[in-house]
Design a protein around this motif. Structure first.
Motif, PDB file in Angstrom:
ATOM      1  N   LEU A 129       0.914  -1.237  -0.071  1.00 23.95           N
ATOM      2  CA  LEU A 129      -0.112   0.022  -0.023  1.00 23.95           C
ATOM      3  C   LEU A 129       0.883   1.364   0.080  1.00 23.95           C
ATOM      4  O   LEU A 129       0.442   2.230  -0.637  1.00 23.95           O
ATOM      5  CB  LEU A 129      -1.092  -0.186   1.093  1.00 23.95           C
ATOM      6  CG  LEU A 129      -2.155  -0.932   1.095  1.00 23.95           C
ATOM      7  CD1 LEU A 129      -2.770  -1.118   2.622  1.00 23.95           C
ATOM      8  CD2 LEU A 129      -3.079  -0.559   0.071  1.00 23.95           C
ATOM      9  N   LEU A 130       2.082   1.327   0.600  1.00 23.62           N
ATOM     10  CA  LEU A 130       2.881   2.323   0.795  1.00 23.62           C
ATOM     11  C   LEU A 130       3.332   2.696  -0.723  1.00 23.62           C
ATOM     12  O   LEU A 130       3.651   3.741  -0.964  1.00 23.62           O
ATOM     13  CB  LEU A 130       3.910   2.151   1.752  1.00 23.62           C
ATOM     14  CG  LEU A 130       3.666   2.277   3.216  1.00 23.62           C
ATOM     15  CD1 LEU A 130       4.896   2.072   4.202  1.00 23.62           C
ATOM     16  CD2 LEU A 130       3.606   3.952   3.438  1.00 23.62           C
ATOM     17  N   TYR A 177      -1.896   9.240   2.648  1.00 22.63           N
ATOM     18  CA  TYR A 177      -2.034   8.139   3.553  1.00 22.63           C
ATOM     19  C   TYR A 177      -0.799   7.736   4.247  1.00 22.63           C
ATOM     20  O   TYR A 177      -0.954   6.718   4.743  1.00 22.63           O
ATOM     21  CB  TYR A 177      -2.788   7.116   2.678  1.00 22.63           C
ATOM     22  CG  TYR A 177      -4.346   7.364   2.165  1.00 22.63           C
ATOM     23  CD1 TYR A 177      -5.307   7.641   3.263  1.00 22.63           C
ATOM     24  CD2 TYR A 177      -4.570   7.446   0.662  1.00 22.63           C
ATOM     25  CE1 TYR A 177      -6.565   7.958   2.564  1.00 22.63           C
ATOM     26  CE2 TYR A 177      -5.732   7.627   0.271  1.00 22.63           C
ATOM     27  CZ  TYR A 177      -6.806   8.116   1.364  1.00 22.63           C
ATOM     28  OH  TYR A 177      -8.041   8.263   0.900  1.00 22.63           O
ATOM     29  N   LYS A 178       0.006   8.184   3.516  1.00 24.50           N
ATOM     30  CA  LYS A 178       1.483   7.861   3.931  1.00 24.50           C
ATOM     31  C   LYS A 178       1.832   7.454   5.378  1.00 24.50           C
ATOM     32  O   LYS A 178       2.262   6.620   6.029  1.00 24.50           O
ATOM     33  CB  LYS A 178       2.652   8.233   3.200  1.00 24.50           C
ATOM     34  CG  LYS A 178       4.191   7.721   3.482  1.00 24.50           C
ATOM     35  CD  LYS A 178       5.260   8.601   2.606  1.00 24.50           C
ATOM     36  CE  LYS A 178       6.588   8.135   2.971  1.00 24.50           C
ATOM     37  NZ  LYS A 178       7.489   8.671   2.270  1.00 24.50           N
ATOM     38  N   SER A 179       1.451   8.730   6.218  1.00 21.73           N
ATOM     39  CA  SER A 179       1.732   8.722   7.686  1.00 21.73           C
ATOM     40  C   SER A 179       1.121   7.661   8.491  1.00 21.73           C
ATOM     41  O   SER A 179       1.238   7.058   9.281  1.00 21.73           O
ATOM     42  CB  SER A 179       1.735   9.979   8.079  1.00 21.73           C
ATOM     43  OG  SER A 179       0.122  10.424   8.203  1.00 21.73           O
ATOM     44  N   THR A 180      -0.417   7.557   7.858  1.00 18.68           N
ATOM     45  CA  THR A 180      -1.411   6.297   8.433  1.00 18.68           C
ATOM     46  C   THR A 180      -0.615   5.004   8.320  1.00 18.68           C
ATOM     47  O   THR A 180      -0.664   4.186   9.366  1.00 18.68           O
ATOM     48  CB  THR A 180      -2.424   6.556   8.016  1.00 18.68           C
ATOM     49  OG1 THR A 180      -3.114   7.728   8.253  1.00 18.68           O
ATOM     50  CG2 THR A 180      -3.487   5.578   8.814  1.00 18.68           C
ATOM     51  N   LYS A 194      12.701   3.570  14.659  1.00 22.55           N
ATOM     52  CA  LYS A 194      13.180   4.217  13.472  1.00 22.55           C
ATOM     53  C   LYS A 194      11.775   4.879  12.893  1.00 22.55           C
ATOM     54  O   LYS A 194      11.884   6.246  12.514  1.00 22.55           O
ATOM     55  CB  LYS A 194      13.844   3.489  12.458  1.00 22.55           C
ATOM     56  CG  LYS A 194      14.571   4.225  11.488  1.00 22.55           C
ATOM     57  CD  LYS A 194      15.594   3.412  10.584  1.00 22.55           C
ATOM     58  CE  LYS A 194      16.279   4.325   9.525  1.00 22.55           C
ATOM     59  NZ  LYS A 194      16.970   3.386   8.672  1.00 22.55           N
ATOM     60  N   ILE A 195      10.826   4.215  12.762  1.00 18.92           N
ATOM     61  CA  ILE A 195       9.625   5.033  11.954  1.00 18.92           C
ATOM     62  C   ILE A 195       9.038   6.042  12.841  1.00 18.92           C
ATOM     63  O   ILE A 195       8.661   7.103  12.264  1.00 18.92           O
ATOM     64  CB  ILE A 195       8.675   3.681  11.516  1.00 18.92           C
ATOM     65  CG1 ILE A 195       9.370   2.830  10.500  1.00 18.92           C
ATOM     66  CG2 ILE A 195       7.277   4.365  10.812  1.00 18.92           C
ATOM     67  CD1 ILE A 195       8.253   1.614  10.113  1.00 18.92           C
ATOM     68  N   ARG A 196       8.741   5.635  13.965  1.00 19.27           N
ATOM     69  CA  ARG A 196       8.084   6.449  15.061  1.00 19.27           C
ATOM     70  C   ARG A 196       8.918   7.739  15.234  1.00 19.27           C
ATOM     71  O   ARG A 196       8.322   8.789  15.368  1.00 19.27           O
ATOM     72  CB  ARG A 196       7.717   5.768  16.409  1.00 19.27           C
ATOM     73  CG  ARG A 196       6.636   4.616  16.068  1.00 19.27           C
ATOM     74  CD  ARG A 196       6.404   3.939  17.185  1.00 19.27           C
ATOM     75  NE  ARG A 196       5.066   3.146  17.255  1.00 19.27           N
ATOM     76  CZ  ARG A 196       4.774   2.105  17.954  1.00 19.27           C
ATOM     77  NH1 ARG A 196       5.677   1.511  18.785  1.00 19.27           N
ATOM     78  NH2 ARG A 196       3.534   1.614  17.880  1.00 19.27           N
TER      79      ARG A 196
END
Length: 706
Positions: free
Chosen positions: A121-122, A129-132, A166-168
């Motif tokens: 999906l990314l 919608y990327k951040s979600t 890392k993502i957060r």
């Protein structure tokens, strides 16, 4: 008993969907059936899939089986509609619910599927919608880490926690960061890396305080207190606290946690706090109250103000009263919550207080209840603790028949726990080693890429700047200057790359003898040879620590490297039942503490001597290692009286399908080449056949630490 409280982790967090919160309160088959009956008349569209997913999310913790049921409904509809986000969310919720009921392999499969779906999906979805999607991906990483942690696979758990972290960090997700920090701290606590554990706990605490997450703050306080309590006798605590302040430090954080839990009416959390504080009071009494000459600071947390022995003893008795009150409070809550596992602890704690008060008959009554509760849920470690206390109590009453019966029960349970824990400990050490090796190799590869990228950026910068240079003399001067700088940077860059390659090579050295040692320990454990298993494990642990420390350095003191080599030979001698002896000689004009050598450079040659030279020798084998200085070089010699190179090769060809030079020798030759490249030296390796055995001579550049 103590170790159980250390592993206290917030397994699953994240805000619940507000619109569905009412469903979380509806229990029983009739309520669920009524919800399903309403959904049956709805059209099967994305809205219905979302509703099922929301229901599944609500029930994932309180009723995992129901959560899985709703998630599978959502998954079925989403697949029919090719509704990708619905598929991914359903797989995530199924994974969480499966994890909650201990189906870790199934959970990991579901979570990996969810991760693949979010990644797809990314790639395809609109940027809004990327951040979600990234947030969901971070959640999946975190839950995968939890699954690995639940299976004691700490290296993989850490790897996925850091991926989530890392993502957060990129998203600025403070709540998620605090969760990751707490989970990472718990792993380091479990691995006895207490300073690093506290570092991550306090990072988590700082964020939770800003967010006002009271329940989260209470849990972190509990974890910090557990470190101080479990490690009352460790070097870590002894370096920081005087004896009378160790338990108070644990109690300080337990009380902080208790105050919050009482304010928010967190009954299960209150029970844990009561048990922990009560145990700390009882332990403090047991350790210090009989040593009436103990120097207790007047400002200690326990408030021991009196200086006389009598006053000190009375104050300690007050601790027992407090402990009993707290343990009874915990028992009441555990009974209310039907929490049998924690009841075993509160029952045991009450019995311990009566034992310390010398009320042995009353203590026995509570210890029996604790054993019975633990037996009902097959809690092996808790049964062992209760059996030990029963044996001690009957012994005090001079009822030696019952004392012996319970001691035999305790011994049998202890042996079971010992075998289980030793096997687990060996597996954990192997995984920790693999994780450290992976970290070193990954870092080496990343450093190499970074060095190449930086060099390319600098090169492009220099090219761009040169186009804006002047003409004539200024241009010529600029050209000469740029060329000179490029040469220096190229030399520096080549040195960086060589050092990175050296790190990667060193990271491959460890497996040659680490796994042989693990195999030997495992044999001792399986043969129930506890003494040799314990001795071997102690030496192996020390060796592993030295190897991991040395492998991170370009050069180490000769003394430290020889100590590592001596430990290795000692373990191999035990493994081969002392078929060989060894000796290490260092020339008088060498200072082993200040002379630097590449780590583990001699190990492959010693290994060859043992495995190929001495293993097949009928008489006693000998290895002599000597180190001396010749001009500007260090000459290291490994000499054995084995069967010789030619015969060893013959035996190897008969028993092995592998031909040619060993991996250890190849790596060592590669390291020698890199050393010559970096230091412009003439390091070398020479092999000489002797009438009996062979000699290896390694020449290295002489270098002092200062």
């Amino acid at each position: 008993m103590k170790k159980k409280f250390l592993i206290y982790i917030l397994l699953i967090t994240g805000s619940l969907l507000t619109i569905m919160s009412s469903f979380a309160q509806k229990e029983g088959k009739e309520k669920i059936d009524s919800i399903i009956s309403v959904l049956k008349i709805q059209r099967e569209d994305t809205a219905k899939a979302n509703t099922f997913n929301a229901l599944a999310f609500e029930f994932r913790n309180s009723n995992p089986d129901t959560g899985i049921y709703f998630a599978e409904k959502a998954l079925s509809i989403s697949k029919k509609l090719d509704y990708k986000i619905g598929i991914a969310d359903a797989q995530l919720t199924v994974g969480i619910a499966q994890s909650n009921i201990g189906k870790y392999e199934d959970a990991l499969k579901s979570l990996i599927d969810a991760l693949a779906a979010y990644n797809q999906l990314l790639i395809s979805e609109n940027a809004r919608y990327k951040s979600t999607l990234l947030n969901k991906k971070a959640r999946v990483y975190n839950i995968i880490g939890i699954n690995y942690f639940s299976q004691s696979d700490y290296p993989n758990a850490l790897e996925y926690y850091f991926k989530s972290l890392k993502i957060r960090e990129t998203l600025g997700d403070q709540k998620g960061l605090s969760e990751n920090y707490n989970n990472i701290g718990t792993i380091y606590s479990t691995l006895s890396d207490y300073l690093r554990a506290l570092e991550y706990y306090f990072k988590s605490l700082k964020i939770k305080e800003v967010l006002g997450d009271k329940k989260g703050i209470a849990k972190v306080y509990m974890n910090i207190g557990a470190i101080y309590f479990v490690q009352t006798d460790s070097d870590f605590v002894k370096q920081q606290l005087v004896p009378s302040e160790r338990y108070p430090m644990a109690v300080k954080y337990y009380l902080k946690s208790l105050n919050i839990r009482e304010a928010i009416d967190d009954k299960q959390g209150m029970s844990m706090c009561y048990i922990n504080i009560g145990e700390a009071y009882a332990d403090f009494f047991a350790e210090d109250s009989l040593h009436l000459g103990l120097n207790v600071p007047p400002d200690s947390t326990f408030g021991v103000m009196a200086s006389s022995n009598k006053a000190l003893f009375i104050n300690h008795l007050a601790l027992l009263d407090s402990s009993l009150v707290l343990q009874r409070k915990a028992l009441a809550i555990n009974n209310e919550l039907d929490d049998i596992f924690n009841s075993t602890y509160s029952l045991l704690g009450i019995g311990q207080v009566y034992f310390l008060e010398k009320k042995y008959k009353e203590a026995i009554r509570w210890f029996h209840q604790s054993f019975s509760a633990a037996d009902n849920i097959d809690a092996l470690d808790e049964k062992k603790e209760a059996a030990k206390h029963l044996s001690d109590s009957y012994k005090k009453l001079k009822d030696f028949e019952n004392a012996m019966t319970w001691h035999e029960t305790y011994t049998a349970l202890k042996d079971s726990v010992f075998n289980e824990e030793k096997t687990h400990d060996i597996t954990r050490k192997e995984m920790n080693y693999e994780f450290d090796k992976k970290v070193v190799a990954t870092k080496a590869e990343q450093d190499k890429k970074d060095a190449l990228a930086k060099a390319e950026i600098k090169r492009q910068t220099l090219i761009r700047n040169s186009t804006f240079g002047g003409v004539g003399i200024v241009g010529i001067f600029s050209f000469l200057l740029v060329r000179s700088v490029n040469r220096r940077r190229k030399t520096s860059f080549e040195k960086q790359v060589s050092e990175v390659e050296m790190t990667a090579l060193r990271s491959q050295m460890n497996p040659h003898f680490i796994f042989n040692s693990l195999h030997s320990i495992n044999n001792y454990v399986l043969n129930n040879d506890k003494k040799n298993a314990s001795d071997y494990l102690g030496k192996f642990s020390k060796l592993m620590r030295l190897i991991l420390e040395n492998s991170r350095e370009q050069e180490v003191p000769l003394e430290k490297d020889l100590l590592t080599l001596e430990l290795y030979m000692e373990l191999e001698a035990m493994r081969f039942e002392n078929k060989f002896s060894y000796k290490i000689e260092v020339a008088d004009d060498l200072d082993p503490e200040n002379t630097l050598v590449p780590p583990m450079i001699l190990q492959p040659f010693v290994e060859n001597s043992i495995l190929h030279g001495l293993q097949h020798k009928e008489s006693e084998g000998k290895i002599v290692i000597s180190v001396k200085k010749e001009n500007d070089m260090i000459v290291c010699t490994v000499e054995d009286n084995g069967v010789g190179r030619e015969k060893a090769m013959e035996m190897k060809e008969k028993t092995s399908t592998h031909k040619g030079e060993s991996l250890g020798m190849k790596i060592t030759n590669a390291r020698i080449d890199i050393i010559n490249k970096i230091k412009k030296a003439k390091a070398s390796v020479n092999l000489t056949d002797l009438s009996e055995g062979m000699r290896v001579e390694v020449k290295l550049p002489f270098e002092l630490a200062f």
